[in-house]
Design an enzyme around this catalytic site. Structure first.
Site, PDB file in Angstrom:
ATOM      1  N   HIS A 183       6.433  -2.582   2.548  1.00 59.05           N
ATOM      2  CA  HIS A 183       6.506  -1.105   3.462  1.00 59.05           C
ATOM      3  C   HIS A 183       7.638  -0.483   4.947  1.00 59.05           C
ATOM      4  O   HIS A 183       7.660   0.366   5.352  1.00 59.05           O
ATOM      5  CB  HIS A 183       4.849  -1.670   4.105  1.00 59.05           C
ATOM      6  CG  HIS A 183       3.511  -2.090   3.177  1.00 59.05           C
ATOM      7  ND1 HIS A 183       3.072  -2.904   3.428  1.00 59.05           N
ATOM      8  CD2 HIS A 183       3.349  -1.190   2.469  1.00 59.05           C
ATOM      9  CE1 HIS A 183       2.336  -2.376   1.933  1.00 59.05           C
ATOM     10  NE2 HIS A 183       2.122  -2.329   1.473  1.00 59.05           N
ATOM     11  N   LYS A 243     -13.594  -1.630  -0.499  1.00 61.56           N
ATOM     12  CA  LYS A 243     -11.991  -2.947  -0.385  1.00 61.56           C
ATOM     13  C   LYS A 243     -12.309  -4.217   0.524  1.00 61.56           C
ATOM     14  O   LYS A 243     -12.997  -3.544   0.971  1.00 61.56           O
ATOM     15  CB  LYS A 243     -10.817  -1.935  -0.145  1.00 61.56           C
ATOM     16  CG  LYS A 243      -9.790  -2.179  -1.316  1.00 61.56           C
ATOM     17  CD  LYS A 243      -8.826  -1.970  -0.841  1.00 61.56           C
ATOM     18  CE  LYS A 243      -7.772  -1.583  -2.377  1.00 61.56           C
ATOM     19  NZ  LYS A 243      -6.684  -1.255  -2.225  1.00 61.56           N
ATOM     20  N   ARG A 300       7.687   1.325  -6.666  1.00 62.75           N
ATOM     21  CA  ARG A 300       8.425  -0.010  -7.258  1.00 62.75           C
ATOM     22  C   ARG A 300       8.608  -0.604  -8.377  1.00 62.75           C
ATOM     23  O   ARG A 300      10.064  -0.704  -9.199  1.00 62.75           O
ATOM     24  CB  ARG A 300       7.752  -2.022  -6.885  1.00 62.75           C
ATOM     25  CG  ARG A 300       7.275  -1.534  -5.254  1.00 62.75           C
ATOM     26  CD  ARG A 300       6.290  -2.358  -5.203  1.00 62.75           C
ATOM     27  NE  ARG A 300       4.715  -1.530  -5.201  1.00 62.75           N
ATOM     28  CZ  ARG A 300       4.292  -2.304  -4.715  1.00 62.75           C
ATOM     29  NH1 ARG A 300       3.699  -3.570  -4.501  1.00 62.75           N
ATOM     30  NH2 ARG A 300       2.629  -1.633  -5.276  1.00 62.75           N
ATOM     31  N   SER A 323       1.724  -6.662  -0.848  1.00 58.18           N
ATOM     32  CA  SER A 323       0.131  -7.318   0.424  1.00 58.18           C
ATOM     33  C   SER A 323      -0.269  -8.383  -1.052  1.00 58.18           C
ATOM     34  O   SER A 323      -0.594  -9.353  -0.319  1.00 58.18           O
ATOM     35  CB  SER A 323      -0.530  -6.610   1.216  1.00 58.18           C
ATOM     36  OG  SER A 323       0.050  -5.978   1.548  1.00 58.18           O
TER      37      SER A 323
HETATM   38  P1  ADP Z   1      -2.667   1.042  -1.889  1.00 59.27           P
HETATM   39  O1  ADP Z   1      -3.572   0.034  -2.129  1.00 59.27           O
HETATM   40  O2  ADP Z   1      -2.698   2.574  -1.441  1.00 59.27           O
HETATM   41  O3  ADP Z   1      -1.683   0.984  -2.601  1.00 59.27           O
HETATM   42  P2  ADP Z   1      -0.281  -0.311  -0.229  1.00 59.27           P
HETATM   43  O4  ADP Z   1      -1.273  -1.065   1.062  1.00 59.27           O
HETATM   44  O5  ADP Z   1      -0.994  -1.253  -0.795  1.00 59.27           O
HETATM   45  O6  ADP Z   1      -1.891  -0.001  -0.116  1.00 59.27           O
HETATM   46  O7  ADP Z   1       0.852   0.048  -0.247  1.00 59.27           O
HETATM   47  C1  ADP Z   1       0.897   1.409   0.966  1.00 59.27           C
HETATM   48  C2  ADP Z   1       1.731   2.329  -0.303  1.00 59.27           C
HETATM   49  O8  ADP Z   1       3.704   0.877   0.410  1.00 59.27           O
HETATM   50  C3  ADP Z   1       2.264   2.703  -1.664  1.00 59.27           C
HETATM   51  O9  ADP Z   1       2.931   4.049  -1.514  1.00 59.27           O
HETATM   52  C4  ADP Z   1       3.261   1.720  -2.461  1.00 59.27           C
HETATM   53  O10 ADP Z   1       3.241   1.889  -4.020  1.00 59.27           O
HETATM   54  C5  ADP Z   1       4.061   1.239  -1.297  1.00 59.27           C
HETATM   55  N1  ADP Z   1       4.239  -0.116  -1.469  1.00 59.27           N
HETATM   56  C6  ADP Z   1       3.980  -1.211  -1.394  1.00 59.27           C
HETATM   57  N2  ADP Z   1       4.269  -2.727  -2.147  1.00 59.27           N
HETATM   58  C7  ADP Z   1       6.074  -2.422  -1.579  1.00 59.27           C
HETATM   59  C8  ADP Z   1       7.059  -2.798  -1.374  1.00 59.27           C
HETATM   60  N3  ADP Z   1       7.556  -3.826  -1.716  1.00 59.27           N
HETATM   61  N4  ADP Z   1       8.522  -1.683  -1.528  1.00 59.27           N
HETATM   62  C9  ADP Z   1       8.022  -0.463  -1.174  1.00 59.27           C
HETATM   63  N5  ADP Z   1       7.201   0.001  -0.936  1.00 59.27           N
HETATM   64  C10 ADP Z   1       5.984  -0.515  -0.854  1.00 59.27           C
END
Ligand code: ADP
Length: 159
Positions: free
Chosen positions: A17, A41, A90, A127
């Site tokens: 992120h 969630k 990703r 995450s």
């Molecule tokens: P959600 O529950 O909406 O998927 P996340 O917090 O998991 O929320 O992810 C938010 C955004 O960050 C999404 O666009 C996801 O693809 C992106 N994201 C998550 N992990 C990574 C990563 N390692 N590299 C780049 N983008 C990421």
């Protein structure tokens, strides 16, 4: 003023992120990182903890704001006058999922979704993997910004 909303759960924020937000700073005047509060969630970290981790990670960056929201992402974009949604990609699975959401959002509104490909070195981070490492006592600090520190006095949900 080009304002982008970066929505997500951020449970917790990871280096993936962090990389996306950092690189998007060159594209937008303001990035609003918005934690979607979804009652269904079951998160490891509270909304307050997640917000604080992100705020601390970008404490020196005035173009990054952090907030929470409920309801439809496009409605929140309209509320805060964000013309863009920012998302990270990703892998092909992310693409398929994000494509459907972006098309839906574009059907519901005029808001464009801008995708950034992850940096190769953070593309494997999620995450959920970070939570797994935390739950099992591993060194999670290599996967998250320094601001993500576990407070020994706080009980995290062992989900
Ligand atoms: P959600 O529950 O909406 O998927 P996340 O917090 O998991 O929320 O992810 C938010 C955004 O960050 C999404 O666009 C996801 O693809 C992106 N994201 C998550 N992990 C990574 C990563 N390692 N590299 C780049 N983008 C990421």
């Amino acid at each position: 003023m080009k304002r982008a909303l970066f929505p997500g759960s951020f449970d917790p924020i990871t280096l993936g992120h962090y990389d996306i937000i950092h690189r998007a700073l060159d594209l937008f005047d303001e990035i609003v990182v918005a934690i979607g509060v979804n009652n269904e969630k079951n998160c490891m970290f509270s909304v307050e903890q997640r917000k604080e981790f992100i705020e601390k990670a970008f404490a020196d960056e005035p173009k990054v704001k952090v907030t929470t929201y409920q309801g439809l992402t496009v409605d929140f974009c309209k509320e805060i006058k964000a013309q863009f949604i920012l998302r990270g990609l990703r892998n092909p699975a992310d693409f398929e999922f994000e494509k459907a959401i972006a098309h839906t959002n574009r059907t519901l509104s005029k808001i464009e979704t801008v995708f950034l490909l992850t940096a190769a070195k953070t593309s494997f981070i999620s995450s959920s993997i970070v939570r797994d490492v935390i739950r099992n006592g591993g060194n999670y600090t290599v996967l998250v910004p320094e601001s993500v520190k576990l407070d020994k006095n706080v009980n995290y949900k062992k989900l």
